[in-house]
Design an enzyme around this catalytic site. Structure first.
Site, PDB file in Angstrom:
ATOM      1  N   CYS A  42       0.812  -1.220   0.000  1.00 33.66           N
ATOM      2  CA  CYS A  42       0.000   0.000   0.000  1.00 33.66           C
ATOM      3  C   CYS A  42       0.845   1.268   0.000  1.00 33.66           C
ATOM      4  O   CYS A  42       0.328   2.355  -0.261  1.00 33.66           O
ATOM      5  CB  CYS A  42      -0.952  -0.001   1.191  1.00 33.66           C
ATOM      6  SG  CYS A  42      -2.190  -1.315   1.111  1.00 33.66           S
ATOM      7  N   HIS A  47      -3.547   7.157   2.197  1.00 33.12           N
ATOM      8  CA  HIS A  47      -3.919   5.831   1.710  1.00 33.12           C
ATOM      9  C   HIS A  47      -5.290   5.482   2.272  1.00 33.12           C
ATOM     10  O   HIS A  47      -5.569   5.683   3.462  1.00 33.12           O
ATOM     11  CB  HIS A  47      -2.875   4.802   2.149  1.00 33.12           C
ATOM     12  CG  HIS A  47      -3.301   3.396   1.881  1.00 33.12           C
ATOM     13  ND1 HIS A  47      -3.700   2.962   0.636  1.00 33.12           N
ATOM     14  CD2 HIS A  47      -3.424   2.319   2.717  1.00 33.12           C
ATOM     15  CE1 HIS A  47      -4.023   1.685   0.708  1.00 33.12           C
ATOM     16  NE2 HIS A  47      -3.873   1.267   1.947  1.00 33.12           N
ATOM     17  N   ASN A  89     -10.217  -0.231  -0.416  1.00 34.96           N
ATOM     18  CA  ASN A  89      -8.759  -0.190  -0.447  1.00 34.96           C
ATOM     19  C   ASN A  89      -8.278  -0.766  -1.778  1.00 34.96           C
ATOM     20  O   ASN A  89      -8.373  -1.968  -2.005  1.00 34.96           O
ATOM     21  CB  ASN A  89      -8.199  -0.983   0.730  1.00 34.96           C
ATOM     22  CG  ASN A  89      -6.681  -0.938   0.816  1.00 34.96           C
ATOM     23  OD1 ASN A  89      -6.008  -0.468  -0.091  1.00 34.96           O
ATOM     24  ND2 ASN A  89      -6.139  -1.437   1.916  1.00 34.96           N
TER      25      ASN A  89
END
Length: 338
Positions: free
Chosen positions: A114, A255, A285
């Site tokens: 990520c 994020h 996500n």
């Protein structure tokens, strides 16, 4: 001579058409809309039904090139942060290079989970600042549905598919561009978030398939406990060492993993929550795509404007985390399209 600094000059993104809503997941696993919204902030996510990461990445890259008004054969290098490459080799960067017709470009994939987009953006900036390249595409893309177990209610609610791209070029404009970065990793977190199967340690076999080793595994509580601190701390740290306060930051671009982590980061920065880019509710996500997807959407909506100061922040598997300080230099959309 002024320093040759790297800056983002164009953005683009792509999200698949298929929507997987919380209501859809209620029919697949033991969960419910209220539980998902309360704990993650996610309402729906997008799923790529056909194709791979390279298909989404090519679409995002083409959008960025169109907005910049240049052709793909002007690109020097393509960096693709991803944990879901089309295949181990050739790289997804090579596949995108061919799909968009970037005949002069070389490229490679980067594995930072990520935090991959931040890692790749700093790498691109260094190519530009040293004078080695003048036009580098960074394409954060992940088809997380390809490694998600839709019988595991702990992970299948979290992830979606998307791509986001930025073009990095040199600028001599004082005070603009990629101004500072802090990147970190800590391998002691390896057992909290991973995909165990498919690599050299656990190559594909009947046993790895039966154990579901080719799906993502996450110890949610362990990851949350570390992420909520690390992502907030690194965001505050980059502000402190650049002598900035929350009032001087126009946008936090976090994020998109969990709304509670995002809120904690904004609080640590003493930042009004109206200055936080949030689209986790619509996409979930999307790993390496979350930050460039935000940048592209906010720029296209006319909310991200030239001259604004932004902090990008991430946390991911590894553990990996980081922050980047940028003064935005992309012309406003109304100006760029004239």
């Amino acid at each position: 001579m002024p320093k040759r600094r790297a800056t983002i000059t164009a953005v683009g993104h792509y999200v698949p058409e298929k929507v997987l809503s919380n209501a859809d997941l209620e029919k697949m696993v033991d969960t419910n809309d209220e539980w998902i919204r309360t704990r993650t902030g996610i309402v729906e996510r997008r799923i790529l039904e056909q194709g791979g990461s390279s298909d989404m990445g090519a679409r995002a890259a083409e959008m960025a090139l169109t907005h910049r008004g240049i052709s793909a054969d002007e690109i020097d290098c393509i960096i693709v942060p991803t944990v879901t490459p089309d295949m181990f080799f050739p790289s997804t960067a090579c596949l995108i290079q061919e799909k968009i017709g970037a005949s002069r470009a070389w490229g490679f994939d980067l594995s930072g989970a990520c935090s991959g987009f931040l890692f790749a953006l700093v790498t691109a900036a260094q190519f530009v600042e040293t004078g080695m390249h003048s036009k580098v595409l960074v394409i954060g893309v992940d088809k997380m549905s390809a490694i998600t177990d839709y019988t595991d209610r702990n992970t299948c609610i979290l992830f979606g598919d998307a791509a986001g791209a930025v073009l990095v070029e040199p600028t001599e404009e004082e005070g603009y561009g990629i101004l500072d970065s802090i990147l970190r990793c800590d391998g002691s977190g390896q057992n909290a978030l991973y995909m165990r199967g498919g690599g050299s340690l656990n190559p594909a076999s009947h046993a790895t398939v039966d154990r579901k080793d080719h799906f993502i595994y996450q110890d949610g509580k362990a990851v949350f406990k570390v992420a909520v601190v690390k992502m907030a701390d690194v965001s505050a740290e980059i502000m402190e060492r650049n002598h900035l306060t929350g009032d001087q930051i126009d946008w936090l671009v976090p994020h998109q993993a969990n709304l509670r982590i995002i809120d904690a980061t904004a609080d640590r920065m003493s930042l009004d929550h109206s200055k936080v880019m949030i689209n986790i509710d619509r996409y979930g996500n999307t790993t390496a795509a979350t930050i460039p997807l935000c940048l592209s959407e906010w720029w296209q909506a006319g909310k991200l404007k030239r001259g604004q100061r932004i902090v990008m922040a991430s946390f991911g598997a590894g553990y990996t985390w980081g922050s980047i300080l940028v003064k935005w230099s992309v012309p406003d959309l109304s100006t760029a399209t004239k």
